[in-house]
Design a protein around this motif. Structure first.
Motif, PDB file in Angstrom:
ATOM      1  N   ALA A  94       0.833  -1.200   0.000  1.00 23.36           N
ATOM      2  CA  ALA A  94       0.000   0.000   0.000  1.00 23.36           C
ATOM      3  C   ALA A  94       0.866   1.248   0.000  1.00 23.36           C
ATOM      4  CB  ALA A  94      -0.922   0.012   1.216  1.00 23.36           C
ATOM      5  N   ILE A  95       0.305   2.326  -0.521  1.00 19.94           N
ATOM      6  CA  ILE A  95       0.927   3.639  -0.420  1.00 19.94           C
ATOM      7  C   ILE A  95      -0.054   4.546   0.307  1.00 19.94           C
ATOM      8  CG2 ILE A  95       0.072   4.363  -2.701  1.00 19.94           C
ATOM      9  CD1 ILE A  95       2.606   6.071  -2.946  1.00 19.94           C
ATOM     10  N   THR A  96       0.420   5.231   1.343  1.00 20.58           N
ATOM     11  CA  THR A  96      -0.442   6.112   2.145  1.00 20.58           C
ATOM     12  C   THR A  96       0.325   7.390   2.450  1.00 20.58           C
ATOM     13  OG1 THR A  96       0.312   4.993   4.174  1.00 20.58           O
ATOM     14  CG2 THR A  96      -1.749   4.221   3.199  1.00 20.58           C
ATOM     15  N   ASP A  97       0.459   8.228   1.455  1.00 23.05           N
ATOM     16  CA  ASP A  97       1.193   9.476   1.658  1.00 23.05           C
ATOM     17  C   ASP A  97       0.354  10.485   2.429  1.00 23.05           C
ATOM     18  OD1 ASP A  97       3.780   9.093   0.544  1.00 23.05           O
ATOM     19  OD2 ASP A  97       2.892   9.058  -1.447  1.00 23.05           O
ATOM     20  N   ASN A  98       1.030  11.489   2.961  1.00 24.43           N
ATOM     21  CA  ASN A  98       0.382  12.458   3.846  1.00 24.43           C
ATOM     22  C   ASN A  98      -0.523  13.417   3.079  1.00 24.43           C
ATOM     23  OD1 ASN A  98       1.825  11.343   5.956  1.00 24.43           O
ATOM     24  ND2 ASN A  98       3.412  12.917   5.930  1.00 24.43           N
ATOM     25  N   GLY A  99      -1.829  13.179   3.150  1.00 25.72           N
ATOM     26  CA  GLY A  99      -2.795  14.132   2.612  1.00 25.72           C
ATOM     27  C   GLY A  99      -2.823  14.281   1.114  1.00 25.72           C
ATOM     28  N   ASN A 100      -2.207  13.362   0.353  1.00 22.70           N
ATOM     29  CA  ASN A 100      -2.187  13.521  -1.098  1.00 22.70           C
ATOM     30  C   ASN A 100      -2.145  12.183  -1.823  1.00 22.70           C
ATOM     31  OD1 ASN A 100       0.663  12.769  -2.076  1.00 22.70           O
ATOM     32  ND2 ASN A 100       1.123  14.155  -0.378  1.00 22.70           N
ATOM     33  N   LEU A 101      -2.387  12.278  -3.135  1.00 26.29           N
ATOM     34  CA  LEU A 101      -2.324  11.115  -4.029  1.00 26.29           C
ATOM     35  C   LEU A 101      -1.331  11.363  -5.164  1.00 26.29           C
ATOM     36  CD1 LEU A 101      -6.149  10.309  -4.276  1.00 26.29           C
ATOM     37  CD2 LEU A 101      -4.411   8.742  -3.392  1.00 26.29           C
ATOM     38  N   TYR A 102      -0.317  12.165  -4.893  1.00 25.31           N
ATOM     39  CA  TYR A 102       0.636  12.526  -5.935  1.00 25.31           C
ATOM     40  C   TYR A 102       1.295  11.286  -6.565  1.00 25.31           C
ATOM     41  CZ  TYR A 102       0.385  17.185  -3.741  1.00 25.31           C
ATOM     42  OH  TYR A 102      -0.049  18.370  -3.218  1.00 25.31           O
ATOM     43  N   GLY A 103       1.577  10.297  -5.765  1.00 23.50           N
ATOM     44  CA  GLY A 103       2.300   9.133  -6.268  1.00 23.50           C
ATOM     45  C   GLY A 103       1.426   7.962  -6.662  1.00 23.50           C
ATOM     46  N   ALA A 104       0.103   8.134  -6.640  1.00 23.57           N
ATOM     47  CA  ALA A 104      -0.802   6.998  -6.828  1.00 23.57           C
ATOM     48  C   ALA A 104      -0.627   6.315  -8.182  1.00 23.57           C
ATOM     49  CB  ALA A 104      -2.247   7.450  -6.642  1.00 23.57           C
ATOM     50  N   ILE A 105      -0.603   7.095  -9.257  1.00 26.81           N
ATOM     51  CA  ILE A 105      -0.532   6.502 -10.598  1.00 26.81           C
ATOM     52  C   ILE A 105       0.838   5.872 -10.827  1.00 26.81           C
ATOM     53  CG2 ILE A 105      -0.579   7.023 -13.065  1.00 26.81           C
ATOM     54  CD1 ILE A 105      -2.692   9.119 -12.497  1.00 26.81           C
ATOM     55  N   GLU A 106       1.901   6.578 -10.441  1.00 27.70           N
ATOM     56  CA  GLU A 106       3.246   6.007 -10.574  1.00 27.70           C
ATOM     57  C   GLU A 106       3.366   4.715  -9.763  1.00 27.70           C
ATOM     58  OE1 GLU A 106       7.890   7.094  -9.399  1.00 27.70           O
ATOM     59  OE2 GLU A 106       6.324   8.647  -9.305  1.00 27.70           O
ATOM     60  N   PHE A 107       2.832   4.725  -8.560  1.00 23.75           N
ATOM     61  CA  PHE A 107       2.867   3.543  -7.705  1.00 23.75           C
ATOM     62  C   PHE A 107       2.089   2.389  -8.335  1.00 23.75           C
ATOM     63  CE2 PHE A 107       0.802   1.096  -4.266  1.00 23.75           C
ATOM     64  CZ  PHE A 107       1.920   0.602  -3.618  1.00 23.75           C
ATOM     65  N   TYR A 108       0.927   2.690  -8.868  1.00 25.30           N
ATOM     66  CA  TYR A 108       0.085   1.657  -9.484  1.00 25.30           C
ATOM     67  C   TYR A 108       0.812   0.995 -10.656  1.00 25.30           C
ATOM     68  CZ  TYR A 108      -4.050  -0.461 -11.632  1.00 25.30           C
ATOM     69  OH  TYR A 108      -4.951  -1.341 -12.173  1.00 25.30           O
ATOM     70  N   LYS A 109       1.385   1.807 -11.524  1.00 20.67           N
ATOM     71  CA  LYS A 109       2.065   1.262 -12.701  1.00 20.67           C
ATOM     72  C   LYS A 109       3.311   0.465 -12.317  1.00 20.67           C
ATOM     73  CE  LYS A 109       0.546   4.855 -15.962  1.00 20.67           C
ATOM     74  NZ  LYS A 109       0.995   5.962 -16.843  1.00 20.67           N
ATOM     75  N   THR A 110       4.062   0.969 -11.353  1.00 24.83           N
ATOM     76  CA  THR A 110       5.280   0.277 -10.924  1.00 24.83           C
ATOM     77  C   THR A 110       4.952  -1.077 -10.302  1.00 24.83           C
ATOM     78  OG1 THR A 110       6.310   2.427 -10.501  1.00 24.83           O
ATOM     79  CG2 THR A 110       7.408   0.504  -9.596  1.00 24.83           C
ATOM     80  N   CYS A 111       3.917  -1.115  -9.489  1.00 25.94           N
ATOM     81  CA  CYS A 111       3.494  -2.387  -8.875  1.00 25.94           C
ATOM     82  C   CYS A 111       3.013  -3.369  -9.930  1.00 25.94           C
ATOM     83  CB  CYS A 111       2.393  -2.134  -7.855  1.00 25.94           C
ATOM     84  SG  CYS A 111       2.964  -1.446  -6.289  1.00 25.94           S
ATOM     85  N   GLN A 112       2.282  -2.869 -10.913  1.00 21.28           N
ATOM     86  CA  GLN A 112       1.799  -3.746 -11.978  1.00 21.28           C
ATOM     87  C   GLN A 112       2.958  -4.401 -12.720  1.00 21.28           C
ATOM     88  OE1 GLN A 112      -1.674  -4.338 -13.275  1.00 21.28           O
ATOM     89  NE2 GLN A 112      -1.953  -3.820 -11.120  1.00 21.28           N
ATOM     90  N   LYS A 113       3.999  -3.642 -13.012  1.00 27.69           N
ATOM     91  CA  LYS A 113       5.160  -4.198 -13.708  1.00 27.69           C
ATOM     92  C   LYS A 113       5.880  -5.233 -12.849  1.00 27.69           C
ATOM     93  CE  LYS A 113       6.094  -0.082 -16.530  1.00 27.69           C
ATOM     94  NZ  LYS A 113       7.056   1.025 -16.787  1.00 27.69           N
ATOM     95  N   ALA A 114       5.898  -5.027 -11.542  1.00 29.39           N
ATOM     96  CA  ALA A 114       6.591  -5.941 -10.632  1.00 29.39           C
ATOM     97  C   ALA A 114       5.699  -7.099 -10.188  1.00 29.39           C
ATOM     98  CB  ALA A 114       7.091  -5.173  -9.410  1.00 29.39           C
ATOM     99  N   GLU A 115       4.463  -7.147 -10.706  1.00 28.04           N
ATOM    100  CA  GLU A 115       3.507  -8.198 -10.342  1.00 28.04           C
ATOM    101  C   GLU A 115       3.211  -8.186  -8.836  1.00 28.04           C
ATOM    102  OE1 GLU A 115       5.093 -11.830 -11.866  1.00 28.04           O
ATOM    103  OE2 GLU A 115       4.463 -11.399 -13.916  1.00 28.04           O
ATOM    104  N   ILE A 116       3.084  -6.983  -8.303  1.00 26.42           N
ATOM    105  CA  ILE A 116       2.684  -6.774  -6.909  1.00 26.42           C
ATOM    106  C   ILE A 116       1.354  -6.033  -6.910  1.00 26.42           C
ATOM    107  CG2 ILE A 116       3.235  -5.512  -4.790  1.00 26.42           C
ATOM    108  CD1 ILE A 116       6.155  -6.040  -5.314  1.00 26.42           C
TER     109      ILE A 116
END
Length: 395
Positions: free
Chosen positions: A111-133
């Motif tokens: 999971a990603i739970t940054d402070n008060g924002n979703l700035y990294g949500a899309i980057e995190f989603y794509k990176t996890c998808q590539k790593a099969e996580i």
């Protein structure tokens, strides 16, 4: 197993398992071939010595490695309270490094739970998808002590925290709305939400009251049991259990976070009080370990970063101790820390399994006739069809 542990490189011969099985299960007897295992006393002396010496060597050399590998594979722990460098002036890890660390520990979700924002949500989603996580999108929200619109000096600069995870696509959209309103309507030192917004956008979300800066633990630290009960009842009423189509309960949507920091004075006592309170109020607990950096040796760099932040507070995990650890711990370390709370580890696994917000899954498109001209031209709708401007009457 032997291949996984590289034990063929040890003193154990390649035919060890064959010799052991053949001598113990197929030895002839007076009445014919044996079916079951032979008594230890009937094993020839040379094999008995061989088994004793080489198994002893094997146990001595490989027990620790096997234990770590087995625990990593079988652990139920998933990091559900994780900060990236998008938690500005608070955390160090980059998205790629977080995902690589999870992959290193054979974790299936993160999971990603940054402070008060979703700035990294899309980057995190794509990176996890590539790593099969499996990516789990969440936010560590700042909650106003009163209303998000109250901005009185000396009072409203204080705030608590509430972690929210997207259970499904509806929850992900509600996280976006909460973040938007916290910045546009509730920004006072930090982007804040309040109980009005929480109640309005609670659908599809799992809420977790943090172990350090959540409203409940803060009330218990102040020895205000009545206030803690009031807060707990409010969240239980808002975040009712998630059910299936038949109305059967699948999972609770409000949890109390438990963390283990034996290196921090007084923390264990606070957690014991929090666990007792959760049991009294019938609120499930979940295991977590706040992540602000990857390795323990990164602690000093992170402390330096936080002190640059002129508006930091106690919720940012600032400590004068040289031993507190908010690094990315391994599953085996988590299992060791929570060995007395297996239900907390199980709940963490359940949350990770059920959170399934797919950013690429879209609702079926509706035609212009279904939406109507007013919807097509509505600024709130956010969609303008090519060629429709000027032809539709927007009154």
């Amino acid at each position: 197993l032997c291949s996984k542990l590289n034990c063929f490189d040890s003193l154990i011969p390649r035919n060890f398992l064959f010799i052991l099985l053949s001598k113990m299960t197929k030895a002839p007897t007076a009445t014919g071939p044996a079916i079951g295992p032979r008594p230890t006393s009937s094993i020839p002396t040379r094999y008995f010595i061989f088994i004793n010496t080489d198994i002893h060597f094997y146990i001595k050399q490989y027990t620790i490695n096997f234990s770590l590998w087995y625990t990593s594979i079988m652990s139920n722990f998933t990091h559900l309270h994780t900060h990236s460098h998008y938690s500005l002036l608070t955390a160090l890890p980059k998205i790629d490094d977080l995902v690589k660390q999870a992959k290193k520990y054979s974790m299936k979700s993160l999971a990603i739970t940054d402070n008060g924002n979703l700035y990294g949500a899309i980057e995190f989603y794509k990176t996890c998808q590539k790593a099969e996580i499996k990516p789990i999108i969440g936010v560590d929200f700042y909650v106003a002590v009163r209303s998000r619109k109250d901005m009185q000096a000396g009072i409203d600069n204080r705030r608590t925290r509430l972690v929210m995870l997207a259970l499904n696509n509806k929850g992900y959209k509600n996280l976006i709305k909460l973040v938007t309103d916290s910045h546009l309507e509730g920004f006072y030192y930090k982007p804040r939400i309040d109980k009005e917004l929480i109640q309005k956008y609670q659908e599809g979300i799992i809420a977790i009251s943090p172990s350090f800066s959540g409203e409940i633990v803060q009330a218990l630290k102040s020895r205000n049991q009545d206030k803690a009960i009031e807060i707990a009842n409010y969240y239980k009423q808002i975040f009712t259990p998630h059910t299936n189509e038949n109305g059967e309960k699948i999972i609770d949507r409000f949890f109390i976070e438990i963390t283990k920091h034996p290196e921090i004075d007084g923390h264990e006592e606070n957690m014991q009080n929090l666990i007792a309170f959760a049991k009294e109020q019938n609120i499930p607990i979940m295991a977590a370990h706040d992540v602000y950096y990857l390795a323990p040796e990164d602690r000093f760099a992170r402390e330096t970063l936080v002190r640059v932040n002129s508006h930091s507070d106690n919720s940012e995990k600032i400590s004068d101790s040289d031993e507190d650890d908010f690094s990315f711990i391994s599953p085996e370390r988590a299992t060791e820390l929570f060995k007395d709370l297996p239900e907390a580890l199980d709940n963490t696994a359940k949350i990770a399994d059920l959170c399934d917000a797919d950013r690429h899954r879209r609702s079926p498109r509706r035609s212009r006739q279904e939406l109507g001209a007013s919807a097509a031209c509505s600024p709130a709708n956010g969609r303008i069809w090519r060629g429709e401007i000027g032809r539709a009457s927007c009154r």
